[in-house]
Every structure is written in structure tokens, then in C-alpha cells.
Scaffold this motif. Sequence first.
Motif, short mmCIF file in Angstrom:
data_model
loop_
_atom_site.label_atom_id
_atom_site.label_comp_id
_atom_site.label_asym_id
_atom_site.label_seq_id
_atom_site.Cartn_x
_atom_site.Cartn_y
_atom_site.Cartn_z
N ASP A 260 0.99 -1.15 -0.05
CA ASP A 260 -0.12 -0.13 0.13
C ASP A 260 0.81 1.26 0.01
OD1 ASP A 260 -1.86 1.82 0.34
OD2 ASP A 260 -2.39 1.46 2.55
N LYS A 267 1.68 7.96 0.50
CA LYS A 267 2.18 8.02 1.88
C LYS A 267 3.62 8.53 1.60
CE LYS A 267 -0.16 3.75 3.26
NZ LYS A 267 -1.11 4.32 4.50
N ASP A 337 -5.62 6.42 -0.39
CA ASP A 337 -5.04 5.62 0.41
C ASP A 337 -6.19 4.98 1.29
OD1 ASP A 337 -2.93 4.61 2.05
OD2 ASP A 337 -2.74 6.45 2.95
N ALA A 338 -7.17 5.29 1.40
CA ALA A 338 -8.37 4.57 1.80
C ALA A 338 -9.04 3.22 0.95
CB ALA A 338 -9.47 5.44 2.47
N GLU A 339 -8.05 2.69 0.89
CA GLU A 339 -8.36 1.43 -0.29
C GLU A 339 -8.79 0.22 0.06
OE1 GLU A 339 -5.45 1.95 1.15
OE2 GLU A 339 -4.80 -0.19 1.27
#
Length: 490
Positions: A260, A267, A337-339
Motif C-alpha cells: 500500500d 504516503k 489511501d483509503a483503499e
Amino acid sequence: MTDLVAVDFTATDLDRIAAAEGRVAVLITPDGKLDQGARRVNRLTKGALARFVESKPFEKLSEGAAQVLAYPTGLAAEAVIVVKLSRRPDTETARKAGAALARNMGEGALLALAGNTQRCADIAYGLMLTAYDFTDHKTGEAAEKTRGAVTVMASKPEEVAEAAETLRAVAEGVFFTRDLVNAPANVLTTTEFAARVADMEKLGLIVEVLEEKELEELGMRALLAVGQGSESPSRVAVMEWRGGGDEAPLALVGKGVVFDTGGISIKPSAGMEEMTMDMGGAGVVSGVMRAVARRKARANVVGLIGLVENMPDGRAQRPGDVVVSMKGDTIEVINTDAEGRLVLADVLWYAQERFKPSGVIDLATLTGAIIVGLGNENTGVFSNDDAFCVAFLKAAAAESEGAWRMPMGPAYDKLIKSRIADIKNSAGRPAGSITAAQFLGRFVKDDMPWIHLDIAGTALVKEDTALAPKGATGWGVRALDRLIRDRYES
Ligand code: BES
Ligand code: MN
Ligand code: ZN
């Protein structure tokens, strides 16, 4: 897979002690009374054992902890490991004693004199779980680190061996999970993960791996959107264990983001290497499936894992994109990023549509916020069903796996309302773990008992824990296996 240490159980034979190679372990009750085996060790070592047992350090030793007496006279062994343990230890203390043996056993053989101590299988279990060394990527001496065979002398060896065999099956599941979680992302790609899972067919699991074309046809656009920036193709692996007749199965669903980066919402680089563990949920689901297959559980369990890689790329999804989930609800992707929740939304829905399960449990390294709330000691537990949730919390407590229930409720839903779509994937900082759970709840059917486990803080830790060296813990394999035993097999 990382090998488990070999453990044999045999009747006590005091005449084997003097010549035993490697290390010899004795269990001494807190009152310091020596049993038959310990008396023999004491006599052979010319009183060295009694001297230690009468000392302040023995008094100070906590139950389940060990002290090594090195190079004793009178024994072929290089050391005697003294473990303080009562005759009837509780499960946790027995396992702690086993862990102490694992930490002190060195590289050679171990002969443990258990006498008539109860819960010998749990001592062995604690030893097996703790004797884990992830050396896949070491070379030289470190790669060759070995552990010798363990022999436990006990009063009812056959009985103990049978109980230990079941526990060994679960420990194998834990090791399978730890190996997956510890693996780097250039090794454990989506396809490699699927291959390792498919390899479990030889244990009697039915495994099916869905490829992108099939996922497309099923309408899993939310999951596919996460993986579309990666060179590794997205996959959903389905594992079935049919040991329970025609009962509706328990469904386990796991987040399997093999790496991720955050995607376009990238990130920061500091600490990003940790995101090799973002497939932890899928790792636990796979480990539980291995455990139930290895011990031939009399229950129906299905495990479904969504395998994707979240990368920034010319084809990657953007913040602001709207995707249509398999359920049909539209999702505004505020933050790429909220995957995890995008992946789980589709796999949760598919699991329910296809298997009509009696209950669903999902596991995911879902939010950094759960680490802010609970640290590395407890998994965040979210549920829409009190009885189901309490049963899980009981199983986790019985296995000493930290789990703490968090609140849910419709009041949080306003935080994930989208202006242009049905729902958005990120609500910002307040109640970050709860809004993630509320998001998932939207993809759980009415009246479907459901538990969501946010394992972001517990899947991988930086310090040794009770039954694991630092790194991947395998948190949840034991609790879920116990839940299956207690709730689905009785
Ligand atoms: N995989 C992370 C969560 C995570 C963080 C796991 C730390 C393990 C350790 C997840 O995909 C993520 O990035 N979550 C975001 C959500 C936010 C963008 C709403 C987070 O927690 O910051
Ligand atoms: Mn993320
Ligand atoms: Zn993630």
C-alpha cells in the motif's frame, strides 16, 4: 513454509537424562519441591539444581519463566533449563512456560521432563508458536539457524500427543500467516499469494482464484480500481472447507493489499516499507483455512481474500473518481489511501451473494487510527450482532489475543456522506476507524451477523510478544480457530 519444531512425547525414563545431548529442561513448582525427574537431575549435577531452587533468583522467577544453568557437571547436556511452573498451570501459564523453553532451547535437541504436570500439550503449543524464525531472506550462518528436536517426557504421553496434534495444526496455520505477513512485496505479489493459497488444495480445501476478467464481469469495480495502477493483476481467492454437512458456512473475508503506497494520495516515505504487511487480513484468513483443513474441522468455513496492490501510476485511480461497487452503490474516492474498504466492499458483497453464510467476519489492516486508539495490544472489534461479538471476544480472551469492542452507530454515517455519490471512502481524522467500519457496514446485508476486525496494530509488532518473536504475529488465527471449534463444531 517455515518449519515447526518437531515435538515427541514419551514416557519418563530417568536413565536417559545423563546422556541426553543438547539441553535438559526441568519444571519446578513454585514451592521448590523437586519431582522424580528433577531429583535425578539434582543428583547427577551434584546438587546444583537444589542450590538454584533455594536461591533468591528462583524465588524471584515468575511462573512460566526460565533460568538457564550452563555446562552442568554430571550431564552430557550443555545446559539445564529450569522453568517455574505449578503442577496444574492455567492454559496461558503453560503456554508461557513453553515459550520460555523456545527462547532458551538453543540450536540442539531439548529433553523436557514434564513429569505429571498438567496441560503438557499447551506447554508444547507455546514452544511451537514461539520457536519461529523467519530466515527466508537471510544468507550464511543466519540462514542455517536450526532448532533441534524436542522430546517431552510426560506421564500420559499418548493422551498428550493427541491433544498436541490438534494444536500443531493451528500452529501451522499461524506460521503460514506469519510467513505471508513477513514476506516482502516484491516476493509476495498478488499472483504469488494466490499460488500459495491454491497450493492448499492438497490439504483438502477447494480453492478458486478469480482473475480480472471474471472480477470485471462480477462488477467488482471498487476492488479493481484499487489495483489498476499496479503491474500485478488483481485477484480474489476463494477457499472452501466443507467439514460440516449442508449447514450455511461461516465466511471469513480478508484485505489483501500486498503493498500500500497510498496510490496517488501517496504516503510519506518514512515507514512506508511497513506496508508490506497490508495483506495481513488475507494472511489471517488463509492461516485459519489452513488450520481448519489440517485438523479436519467438522464445520463449513469459506475464506475469501481480495488481492491487490495499491500503486501510483498513469492508470491509477485518482482522488475524486467515482466507482460503482458490485452491490451497485457508488463510491466517491476522496483518498486513494483509503483503499482497503474499497476492496472489502466488493469481497464482502460477493461472499454474501455466493455463499449465503450464517455469519461474516472480515479482517483488515484498515486504519492507522486504530493504532492511535488501541496501540499494538488490542485489535479493534466492530459488530452489528451482540451475541456473535461476545462469542468472538470470549474466544479471543481464551487464546489471550487482545480484542476490544469499539462502538458503531448510524450517527457516524453523516461523516461518510458524499455530495456527488452514494458514499465517500474517507471522512478525515475524527473516529477514523469507526467511519471505516460504518463504510463496510453498508456492504453487509440486513440481519447478517457480522464482525469487522481492524488488525492494523496487531498483525505486525516491533517487540517480542508472549508467543511470537517481533514481526508478524499471526494475531487472530488462534481466536478464530477457537471460535469455530466452540461455536460451529459442538
Ligand atoms: N493500510 C493502511 C492502514 C494502516 C496504517 C495499516 C498503519 C497498518 C499500519 C490503510 O490503507 C490506510 O492507509 N488508511 C488510512 C485511511 C485514511 C486515508 C482515511 C489511514 O489510516 O491513514
Ligand atoms: Mn491505504
Ligand atoms: Zn491499506
